[in-house]
Design an enzyme around this catalytic site. Structure first.
Site, PDB file in Angstrom:
ATOM      1  N   HIS A 128      -1.249  -5.860   1.810  1.00 46.18           N
ATOM      2  CA  HIS A 128      -2.439  -6.713   1.738  1.00 46.18           C
ATOM      3  C   HIS A 128      -2.063  -8.020   1.045  1.00 46.18           C
ATOM      4  CE1 HIS A 128      -5.688  -3.578   2.582  1.00 46.18           C
ATOM      5  NE2 HIS A 128      -6.089  -4.652   3.242  1.00 46.18           N
TER       6      HIS A 128
ATOM      7  N   GLU B  55       0.829  -1.206   0.000  1.00 49.64           N
ATOM      8  CA  GLU B  55       0.000   0.000   0.000  1.00 49.64           C
ATOM      9  C   GLU B  55       0.865   1.258   0.000  1.00 49.64           C
ATOM     10  OE1 GLU B  55      -3.047  -0.190  -0.578  1.00 49.64           O
ATOM     11  OE2 GLU B  55      -3.526  -2.270  -0.051  1.00 49.64           O
TER      12      GLU B  55
ATOM     13  N   CYS C  56      -8.085  -2.210   7.949  1.00 51.35           N
ATOM     14  CA  CYS C  56      -6.683  -2.170   7.506  1.00 51.35           C
ATOM     15  C   CYS C  56      -6.221  -0.740   7.254  1.00 51.35           C
ATOM     16  CB  CYS C  56      -6.502  -3.010   6.251  1.00 51.35           C
ATOM     17  SG  CYS C  56      -6.604  -4.775   6.594  1.00 51.35           S
TER      18      CYS C  56
HETATM   19  N1  PCA Z   1      -8.381  -7.131   6.244  1.00 46.93           N
HETATM   20  C1  PCA Z   1      -9.344  -6.074   6.470  1.00 46.93           C
HETATM   21  C2  PCA Z   1      -9.287  -5.800   7.945  1.00 46.93           C
HETATM   22  C3  PCA Z   1      -8.572  -6.958   8.553  1.00 46.93           C
HETATM   23  C4  PCA Z   1      -7.956  -7.663   7.418  1.00 46.93           C
HETATM   24  O1  PCA Z   1      -7.185  -8.613   7.495  1.00 46.93           O
HETATM   25  C5  PCA Z   1      -9.160  -4.856   5.577  1.00 46.93           C
HETATM   26  O2  PCA Z   1      -8.636  -5.002   4.456  1.00 46.93           O
HETATM   27  O3  PCA Z   1      -9.522  -3.748   5.965  1.00 46.93           O
END
Ligand code: PCA
Length: 210
Positions: free
Chosen positions: A171, A84, A147
């Site tokens: 992610h 990100e 997240c």
């Molecule tokens: N993914 C979610 C929140 C916790 C996770 O593992 C997200 O992408 O916001």
């Protein structure tokens, strides 16, 4: 002289949410070795809850004083590990978090800027991951669920306290075990995620934001 192992990377992963039985981000975090490239690797399991996710992580930052914080989260539907670039100052959830809260259109920090850029070298990390044979990409949105909330909160904490800590977020796709009942859904093995995470951590220790 400071011993090498005094250098520390804090890795976080989330608890399962949204009806899933596992969260690949925590599977990944806990499978990492305890030392990489001379850095001690600390691992923290973070609740998928607005508010508490930030509190738990900033408490660990204050205690461990890591050089780098790298948070991981599940992004079901993505096919590559996504580094990100940015966190934005908004919570806007389509589902409830693990405390039953569903927050819409709310600032994470009323006094905070609209966005923070992650402070790890995202381009170097992506290149290192791809060189290691791992599908990886830069992502320009971490979404508006927990997240994004966590990485915004971490970057805000670092900024307002003028900490030397650099912070980033990756992610990850679903694990294969999570897509057995989901047609046409991308997944990635834990072994591939581990290769990617190790390459990303090594690259993150070497450079500044790019
Ligand atoms: N993914 C979610 C929140 C916790 C996770 O593992 C997200 O992408 O916001």
């Amino acid at each position: 002289m400071v011993a090498k192992n005094d250098r520390c990377v804090l890795i976080t992963g989330f608890t399962p949410f949204g009806g899933e039985r596992t969260n690949p981000s925590w599977q990944l975090a806990k499978a990492l070795p305890d030392s990489i490239a001379g850095y001690r690797i600390e691992k923290l399991r973070v609740p998928t809850e607005f508010g508490k996710a930030i509190t738990v992580t900033t408490k660990a930052i204050n205690k461990l004083k890591p050089d780098i914080v790298l948070c991981f989260g599940q992004a079901g539907g993505r096919s590559r590990m996504s580094i990100e670039r940015v966190a934005i100052n908004v919570d806007d959830a389509h589902i409830v978090d693990n405390a039953g809260q569903q927050i819409s259109d709310r600032a994470i920090r009323a006094d905070g800027p609209a966005a923070y850029f992650c402070t790890v070298p995202i381009k170097t990390m992506a290149a290192a991951m791809i060189k290691a044979g791992v599908p990886a990409e830069i992502s320009n949105t971490a979404g508006t669920f927990v997240c994004n909330h966590l990485i915004y909160g971490v970057l805000h904490h670092v900024a307002v306290n003028s900490l030397p800590t650099r912070a980033g977020f990756i992610h990850v796709p679903y694990l294969e075990s999570q897509v057995q009942n989901k047609a046409d859904m991308p997944s990635m093995s834990l072994a591939t995620m581990l290769d990617g995470a190790k390459a990303a951590i090594i690259a993150a220790t070497k450079g500044k934001r790019n």
